[in-house]
Enzyme design. Structure first.
Site, mmCIF file in Angstrom:
data_model
loop_
_atom_site.group_PDB
_atom_site.id
_atom_site.type_symbol
_atom_site.label_atom_id
_atom_site.label_comp_id
_atom_site.label_asym_id
_atom_site.label_seq_id
_atom_site.Cartn_x
_atom_site.Cartn_y
_atom_site.Cartn_z
ATOM 1 N N SER A 288 37.968 16.866 96.810
ATOM 2 C CA SER A 288 38.124 15.931 97.900
ATOM 3 C C SER A 288 39.478 15.563 98.416
ATOM 4 O O SER A 288 39.538 14.869 99.224
ATOM 5 C CB SER A 288 37.307 14.855 97.197
ATOM 6 O OG SER A 288 37.891 14.124 96.219
ATOM 7 N N SER B 42 38.718 18.187 92.392
ATOM 8 C CA SER B 42 39.326 17.656 93.444
ATOM 9 C C SER B 42 40.733 17.482 93.863
ATOM 10 O O SER B 42 41.197 17.433 94.722
ATOM 11 C CB SER B 42 38.735 16.204 93.807
ATOM 12 O OG SER B 42 37.466 16.327 94.034
ATOM 13 N N LYS C 9 46.310 9.306 98.197
ATOM 14 C CA LYS C 9 44.992 9.368 98.704
ATOM 15 C C LYS C 9 44.220 8.174 98.886
ATOM 16 O O LYS C 9 44.415 7.180 98.091
ATOM 17 C CB LYS C 9 44.350 10.289 97.549
ATOM 18 C CG LYS C 9 42.796 10.600 97.688
ATOM 19 C CD LYS C 9 42.301 11.396 96.465
ATOM 20 C CE LYS C 9 40.562 12.048 96.825
ATOM 21 N NZ LYS C 9 40.474 12.855 95.770
#
Lengths: 492, 478
Positions: free
Chosen positions: A156, A180, A81
């Site tokens: 997210s 997330s 990420k």
């Protein structure tokens, strides 16, 4: 789609050791899948093709030399990420303010997966600074759900989740501050785990809300979560909130998962999490999964977590407060975007941040400054921290007297359409209603797919465990997973 | 006419001389090229995290104990937010609600009288970097070497009443931090900084007047001068019926006045909250005990010991106790010669005078305690006179030789032999008819002429006491 892409990471490990295929083949197959699908999904912000193939080459040499003595992730591709610092590779947090930022150091978790021999494919898309529940807040375009390109993958860690579901990567690193990792896992039919607060070092993870953030593994099955968690968990002296506690062999512990069921696993069902408006399409597969657990020997216990109903309010005071502080460093002075031709210092600060930050980030900074300001601190920040203690106590009481694991939905809906919840921020915030209490309490939790809704969209079941009981969590999830059939990827 | 008294409190920042920074691993050494003592934490890079340097806590506890503070078992770090280019994270890690040390005091001597200044709190915080403004270019540059260097902020109660008291308090603090080895106390270079809060009120009034903060006081003299000016300024304002504006003023040395800083539009709201990256600092009693055990003697204790145990004169004791290095030197000298008053007096006159004259630091003296002791022994045993001793000392400094080497080489032994001295005196008397007559006429002043002549004849080596005795005898005979 190449058959290699459907394998789990554990299967890839076996295949690499047996010599069924090489890391170079494996890596190339994944890079090809990214090339094929990234323009539709927008899951990767950066693909580090050259270095990936270089790492794969080295991995092949190491595998030839050491076989199963090689580090546990040798030659296995992984997506990272873009909230985690990767040395010499841009780390943007999906924000214009860090669009060209190249870090001089690796996050500890990144270094650990590198040391474990993994092949980093690139950096995945996310909601800007991890603030969002749909990956629509990225400055570089939204991510789409492989199950339905008109729908969000969740956020997210949307990019990481989409990369797993579409076969672009078998493993991914995500971050979870209010859900997330777990919520996008549930939207994409994948697995994601948020460790106990302090279990994985936060050094090099860009800070959003320091007392809530955790890095966690994402994958397509429970064994893979265990494999990746073992690689990244552990004490880090560079992180003062890191726990100095031994890391068990999570993968090995799955072998004794059966014992767990036989020994009377007690599963807490929090009534407040089922009273809220969950779509019947969600409740059915969840109830069915819970029934499966019961049939395996677990006992169901009705529990109450009354203060959880204040969790959303508490979170949306504390997280923005910490974020407003953590994002103060993005001022254009030392790195990142700086406004051109500033008239004076104020102008530089104002225009830099005005231009660099997206709307949701600005919104949360404003909220955060407000609740920390003189005259409001006691009524908001301090009060929220006090209520947080009550939320922690709710869980503590439940775990100490009533149950070993708590199950709940991971999200109140399945993947919604792009643009459906972006009009009113509050609607978006409600997406995390089941995951947020867990971060406030610092507990470990995961999401695994347990069924589909009438549109065929994945439904995720959340499991929550007491602090540092990732082993129990993974064992319970593994038990359930064996009973459920679920395609490991969705081809596009 | 109303008589006013001043009420003064001082906020002193001391840079702690640990090797690395408060929360980062970079060096704290000054003088390095710009931005070379940096690391991710110092630069406030994304993803960095603070890690407490425990040596800083050791130093702060030392200082807390030396100032009679209570050390909190549980203290917290808080973030203090404001935007400025030399503050990399956009916040400073400090302590607000729960400082490490509280409720202490310092007893300070001024003109041999002691007064007590309460110490409200001592807390830890990070220093900021340095901003340098380039006028020619309308821009500023930032050096972050200093960012993250550990500071203690020492806040006094408003117990100080005069500028001289303020100066004495500052000097005592400086002595103490140097004694403890926690700070080099250099005000010019900024390792010791002072801000003053001063208000005035009618004598007898217990309510405090409006206080003014004065900054930019980087020497003891400036502290005293600024306070004198500001107190007078405030009294004049009030006497003319005006009101004191609460503000921050700067000391302008060129104008010998305090002047108002450009006022900011709004007061800063620092939005303090506990730093979530740092667990609370827990200081158990055994940590404190360990530090207390190793605490060195403090200047006031040394002074007392010198006066009471060694019979050294108080002002000499104060001069010697003003630096740990002097005390250590004296104690080492005393291992060879136990005459403390002799050592003290000769250090105070000979040694300090030399340092002043040569404009060098004590560390660069180059005369070992053993050699100094040897010199003193020669003086004490009357082997050489005091006057010769002064000359030998100078020679020791320039040549690096020992006292006995110099005395031997130059044949400087004191002449105490009465026969030899009597002969010299008789020669002088014989060749000084005029002065002898003056003496007989009762002119006492001519005594020094005779003494001078005898010294000349004996090349300064005559034993003064013997000369005095014999000279009187022989002159009386005339």
């Amino acid at each position: 789609m190449s058959e290699l892409l459907k394998l789990s990471a554990c299967q890839m490990r076996q295949g690499l050791i047996s010599g069924d295929f090489s890391s170079t083949e494996l890596t190339q197959a994944h890079l090809d899948q990214i090339t094929r699908t990234n323009s539709q999904l927008n899951s990767f912000l950066k693909v580090t093709e050259e270095s990936a193939l270089e790492l794969a080459k080295n991995a092949d040499q190491l595998l030839k030399k050491s076989g199963d003595m090689s580090p546990p992730l040798t030659g296995i591709p992984i997506a990272v990420k873009d909230m985690l610092l990767t040395k010499d590779v841009t780390t943007t947090c999906a924000s214009r303010i860090l669009e060209n930022f190249i870090p001089p150091y690796d996050a500890t978790a990144v270094k650990l997966v590198k040391d474990a021999g993994a092949v980093i494919l690139g950096k995945t898309n996310l909601d800007e600074f991890a603030m969002g529940s749909s990956n629509e807040n990225s400055a570089f375009g939204p991510v789409r759900n492989p199950w339905d390109l008109d729908r969000v993958p969740g956020g997210s860690s949307g990019g990481s989740a989409a990369s797993l579901a579409s076969g672009q990567a078998p493993l991914a690193l995500g971050t979870d501050t209010g859900g997330s990792i777990r919520q996008p896992a549930s939207f994409t039919g994948t697995c994601g785990l948020k460790p106990t607060y302090g279990r994985v070092s936060r050094y090099g993870a860009v800070a959003f809300a320091s007392s809530l953030d955790q890095i966690g593994p994402m994958a397509r099955c429970i064994q893979d979560l265990a494999l990746l968690l073992s690689a990244i968990a552990g004490y880090d002296p560079k992180d003062s909130t890191s726990l100095n506690v031994e890391v068990p062999d999570y993968l090995k512990s799955l072998d004794s998962a059966q014992i767990l069921a036989k020994s009377g696993l007690r599963i807490g069902i929090p009534r407040e999490y089922f009273e809220v408006g969950i779509a019947p399409d969600i409740e059915k597969p969840i109830r069915s999964a819970i029934a499966k657990l019961e049939s395996l020997g677990a006992t169901l216990v009705d529990i109450s977590l009354p203060t959880s109903r204040h969790a959303l309010a508490v979170y949306y005071i504390l997280a923005p407060a910490e974020a407003s502080s953590n994002l103060a460093r993005y001022d254009g002075v030392r790195y990142g975007h700086r406004a051109t031709n500033p008239q004076n210092l104020s102008d530089m600060y104002e225009r830099t941040r005005q231009e660099g930050f997206g709307d949701e980030v600005k919104r949360r900074i404003l909220i955060g400054n407000y609740v920390l300001s003189t005259g409001y601190y006691d009524a908001y920040y301090r009060k929220a921290q006090q209520v947080r203690t009550l939320i922690i106590e709710d869980f503590s009481k439940a775990f100490s007297s009533d149950c070993d694991i708590i199950v709940a939905p991971a999200a109140p809906t399945t993947a919604f359409k792009l643009g459906e919840k972006t009009v009113c921020p509050m609607e978006m915030y409600l997406a995390d209603i089941f995951t947020i209490p867990v971060n406030l309490a610092g507990l470990p939790a995961l999401s695994l797919p347990c069924g589909r809704d009438r549109n065929g969209l994945p439904v995720g079941l959340q499991m929550i465990a007491p602090p540092l009981k990732e082993t129990t969590l993974l064992q319970a999830a593994y038990l359930l997973e064996q009973e459920l059939t679920f395609p490991s990827t969705h081809c596009i | 006419m109303t008589h006013y008294e001043a009420v003064i409190g001082l906020e002193v920042h001391a840079q702690l001389s640990t090797k690395s920074k408060l929360f980062a691993s970079s060096s704290t050494e000054s003088g390095a090229p710009a931005n070379t003592h940096t690391d991710p934490v110092t630069l406030g890079l994304p993803g960095c995290l603070p890690v407490l340097n425990r040596q800083v806590v050791d130093y702060a506890i030392k200082l807390g104990l030396a100032t009679n503070c209570k050390i909190r078992r549980h203290s917290t770090f808080e973030r203090k937010h404001y935007f400025y280019p030399d503050l990399p994270k956009g916040y400073q890690i400090s302590q607000y609600a729960e400082p490490l040390c509280e409720h202490g005091y310092l007893d300070v001597l001024l003109d041999q009288e002691s007064f007590r200044v309460g110490i409200t709190r001592i807390h830890l915080e990070e220093d900021a970097g340095k901003s340098i403004h380039l006028d020619h270019d309308q821009s500023s540059i930032v050096d972050l070497n200093r960012a993250g260097v550990p500071l203690v902020e020492i806040v006094s109660e408003p117990d100080i009443r005069t500028s001289l008291q303020a100066g004495a308090y500052m000097r005592e603090l400086r002595k103490i931090v140097r004694y403890l080895g926690v700070c080099d106390g250099n005000m010019e270079q900024g390792s010791l900084r002072c801000d003053a809060n001063v208000s005035v009120r009618p004598v007898g009034e217990s309510k405090l007047g409006t206080k003014v903060e004065i900054k930019n006081l980087n020497s003891f003299r400036f502290v005293e001068k600024a306070l004198d000016f500001e107190i007078a300024r405030q009294i004049e304002v009030l006497q003319h019926g005006g009101e004191i504006v609460q503000e921050t003023r700067l000391w302008d040395e060129a104008k010998s006045a305090t002047k108002s800083m450009r006022s900011k539009e709004m007061a800063e709201d620092y939005r303090y909250f506990p730093d979530p990256d740092l667990p609370p600092l827990v200081v158990e009693t055994d940590w404190i005990d360990r530090i207390a055990q190793d605490l060195p003697e403090l200047p006031s204790q040394v002074e007392k010991r010198f006066v009471l145990d060694y019979g050294i004169e108080p002002s000499v004791a104060q001069a010697l106790a003003s630096e740990r290095a002097y005390v250590d030197y004296l104690e080492e000298v005393a291992e060879s010669i136990s005459n403390y008053t002799l050592i003290a007096n000769w250090m105070n006159t000979l040694l300090f005078a030399l340092l002043n004259r040569q404009n060098i630091e004590f560390a660069d003296l180059g005369i070992s305690p053993q050699n100094f002791a040897e010199l003193l022994k020669l003086i004490e045993s009357d082997t050489i006179s005091g006057a010769i001793g002064k000359k030998v000392f100078e020679e020791m400094f320039t040549s690096g030789e020992s006292a006995s080497q110099i005395v031997k080489r130059q044949g400087l032994e004191q002449i105490s032999d009465t026969g030899e001295l009597q002969a010299a005196i008789e020669e002088v008397i014989a060749s000084s008819e005029e002065q002898v007559q003056q003496w007989k006429d009762g002119k006492e002043k001519v005594w020094s002429f005779f003494v001078g002549q005898v010294m000349k004849k004996t090349k300064g080596k005559a034993n003064p006491q013997v000369v005095n005795q014999l000279l009187r005898e022989l002159l009386d005979k005339e």
